[in-house]
Design an enzyme around this catalytic site. Structure first.
Site, PDB file in Angstrom:
ATOM      1  N   GLY A   1     -39.461  78.191 -29.887  1.00 35.67           N
ATOM      2  CA  GLY A   1     -40.226  77.041 -29.373  1.00 35.67           C
ATOM      3  C   GLY A   1     -40.248  75.827 -30.285  1.00 35.67           C
TER       4      GLY A   1
ATOM      5  N   ASP B   1     -44.324  76.785 -23.847  1.00 30.29           N
ATOM      6  CA  ASP B   1     -44.072  76.457 -25.259  1.00 30.29           C
ATOM      7  C   ASP B   1     -44.922  75.269 -25.733  1.00 30.29           C
ATOM      8  OD1 ASP B   1     -42.210  78.418 -24.976  1.00 30.29           O
ATOM      9  OD2 ASP B   1     -40.542  77.292 -25.837  1.00 30.29           O
TER      10      ASP B   1
END
Ligand code: PMV
Length: 328
Positions: free
Chosen positions: A109, A154
C-alpha cells in the site's frame, strides 16, 4: 505554514492479514496499518513554482506540463485541491520531498500512503481547513490514477490506521477497529515480484474448472469472520488463535494455487522458529510472507533471517493513521 520551516506528514503502509483472493468474490478481508511509512516533507522554495522529488524513484518533477509516471496520482490531487480551494499550487513556492520505508510496488500500500501523506502535507502547508475524511477523499482520487478501480481500502487504512474489515460491494462495507490487540508482525520479502493481475486470473480459472473452489472461499470467509471476532476483543484477544487462523488461511491460499516453493520455504522457516502463525499476504506467488511474532523469538529469528540473506521488516500495528509534524 506560518512560523514553520518544514511540514512532515507520515502515512502508514498496510498489510492484508486475512481473506485475500476470496475478497474478489465478495467475501470479507482484514487489513492492518503498519508501523512503516511514506513520509512527505514540504518546505518553501526561494523561487516560485512547485518542485517534487522522490528519493525512491530518484526523480524530480519541476515542470507542470511534463509529469513523470509515478507522480501522476499527485498531479490529480494537486488539480483537485487547486480547483476546490481556488488556488494555483503550481505557481506557489513549494518544495516536496518523498521518502519511504518500503520499496514502491511491493504490495504493502505504498502508493496510497504516498497519496495520503502528500495530501495532508499540502493542505497543511497551504493553511487550509480539512478533516481526515478530506485527506481520504483526495488520496482515493490519486489511487484511481494508479490502479483504475481500487477498492479504497489502502487509502482508508493509511488515513485512519488500526485494523479494517472490508467487503467489496458497489458501496464497500468498511468496519474499523481502533483498539486492536498489540501484535508484532514480521514481513519477509520472497525476492519474487508479485503479479496481482495474473494471480487473480489463475484463481478465476481454477474456480471456473472446479466448483469446489466455492467451498474453499466459504471457509476463507469463515476464517475472516472468526479472526475479526477475536480482534474485537482488543488486548484480550488470543494471539495463539489468530496465528492458527493465519496458518489455516495459508493452507487454503495454497489450495487456490497462489503459494510457491519460495513462499512455503519461508512459511516453514518461520513456523520452525516458533511464530504464532505464518501465511502469504496479498496476491501471492511472490511478494511478502507474513508472520505473527512471538516476542521471545524475535532476536533469534532476526539472526536466522540475516544468515539466510532475507530482506525483512518488523512492524507493529499503526493505530493513528496519518500524522503531521511542524519542524521549526
Ligand atoms: O498483493 P496485493 O497488494 O496486490 O493484493 C492483492 C489482493 C487480492 O485479493 C489478491 C486482489 C484484490 O484486488 O483484492
Amino acid at each position: 505554514m506560518r512560523g514553520t520551516n518544514m511540514i512532515v506528514a507520515k502515512a502508514p503502509a498496510k498489510v492484508i492479514l486475512f481473506g485475500e483472493h476470496a475478497v474478489v468474490y465478495g467475501y470479507p478481508s482484514i487489513a492492518s496499518a503498519l508501523d512503516l511509512y511514506v513520509k512527505v516533507n514540504i518546505s518553501k522554495r526561494k523561487e516560485n513554482g512547485l518542485v517534487v522529488k522522490s528519493n525512491q524513484y530518484n526523480i524530480i518533477w519541476d515542470n507542470p506540463k511534463k509529469v513523470p509516471e509515478p507522480f501522476k496520482p499527485l498531479r490529480r490531487i494537486i488539480d483537485l485541491i487547486s480547483k476546490d480551494y481556488d488556488v494555483n499550487i503550481y505557481a506557489k513556492n513549494v518544495y516536496v520531498e518523498i521518502n519511504s520505508d518500503l520499496p514502491p510496488g511491493c504490495g504493502l500500500g505504498t502508493s496510497a500512503a504516498c497519496s495520503v501523506a502528500f495530501t495532508a502535507a499540502l493542505l497543511e502547508h497551504l493553511d487550509f481547513q480539512y478533516e481526515k475524511e478530506k485527506i481520504n477523499y483526495y488520496a482515493f482520487e490519486g489511487e484511481k490514477v494508479s490502479h483504475g478501480t481500487p477498492s479504497g481500502i489502502d487509502n482508508t487504512i493509511s488515513t485512519y490506521g488500526g485494523l479494517l474489515l472490508y467487503v467489496k460491494k458497489d458501496k464497500p462495507v468498511i468496519q474499523s477497529l481502533e483498539n486492536p490487540p498489540n501484535l508484532v508482525f514480521v514481513l519477509i520479502d520472497t525476492g519474487i515480484p508479485r503479479n496481482t493481475k495474473q494471480a487473480v486470473l489463475s484463481v478465476a480459472k481454477l474456480f471456473k474448472k472446479h466448483s469446489i473452489i466455492g467451498s474453499v472461499m466459504d471457509v476463507i470467509g469463515d476464517i475472516v469472520n472468526t479472526a475479526w471476532t477475536e480482534f474485537q476483543k482488543g488486548e484480550n484477544a488470543d494471539v495463539q488463535t489468530i496465528g492458527e487462523l493465519m496458518n489455516i488461511n495459508h493452507g487454503l491460499l495454497s489450495a487456490l494455487g497462489v503459494s510457491s516453493a519460495k513462499i512455503e520455504e519461508i512459511v516453514y522457516l518461520l513456523r520452525k522458529k516458533g511464530v504464532y502463525g505464518a501465511k502469504l499476504t496479498g496476491a501471492g506467488i511472490g511478494g511478502y510472507v507474513l508472520g505473527l511474532l512471538r516476542k521471545e523469538i524475535t532476536d533469534r529469528l532476526e539472526k536466522t533471517l540475516r544468515t539466510h540473506g532475507y530482506k525483512y521488516f518488523i512492524s507493529r500495528i499503526n493505530r493513528k493513521g496519518i500524522s503531521i509534524e511542524h519542524i521549526r
